[in-house]
Design an enzyme around this catalytic site. Sequence first.
Site: not given
Ligand code: FE
Length: 206
Positions: A105, A108-110
């Site tokens: 991602c 961000c950190s999906c």
């Molecule tokens: Fe994300």
Amino acid sequence: MSENHHHPHELSDGEVRARALESLLREKGILQGHVVDEVIDIYTNDIGPLNGARAIAKAWSDPDFKKRLMADATAAVGELGISGMEGEHLVAVENTDEVHHVIVCTLCSCYPWPVLGLPPRWYKDAPYRARVVREPRSVLAEFGTIVPPDKHVKVLDSNAEVRYFVIPQRPRGTEDMSEEQLAQLVTRDSMVGVTVLPDVTDKVAG
Ligand code: FE
């Protein structure tokens, strides 16, 4: 144990709530020491990836399930009783002799929580997010994964709407294995696509 490292992205509502709850529980003396870290560790390394591993093992064993998994991953893993937050739009992609997928991602950190659990720290860190897009083969090599030059590397960028996970190639030497045995071979990193699963060599039968 507080985490003071810099977070490059704004906290989500869920993260803010989780932190507020943790602080409150500590203040009241209900939570102590490393309890939360330990729970996170279990969720990261055990519970989460095991769900994904079950789905992969079933996909390897059952071609019809694999078709359903690739058509609608959220519905297909639901057949196995796997569901949960951050999992509304799961998309499964298959690694083959021709193409190797790796997920990231970049914003961000999906991450596909219901199948893989919580993301590992490196997945959330800026260097991985930036570099895997620009130089995927180098990043993969750092994970010990050398992709042959004639194999295409495809980087898939997850987001709040679509969360990818990888169906790794089934290792050779596993033809006689049950789904349960196969599931034990599947690692979190192979479903992120940063590693491939080693072939199973003839060991002493257990
Ligand atoms: Fe994300």
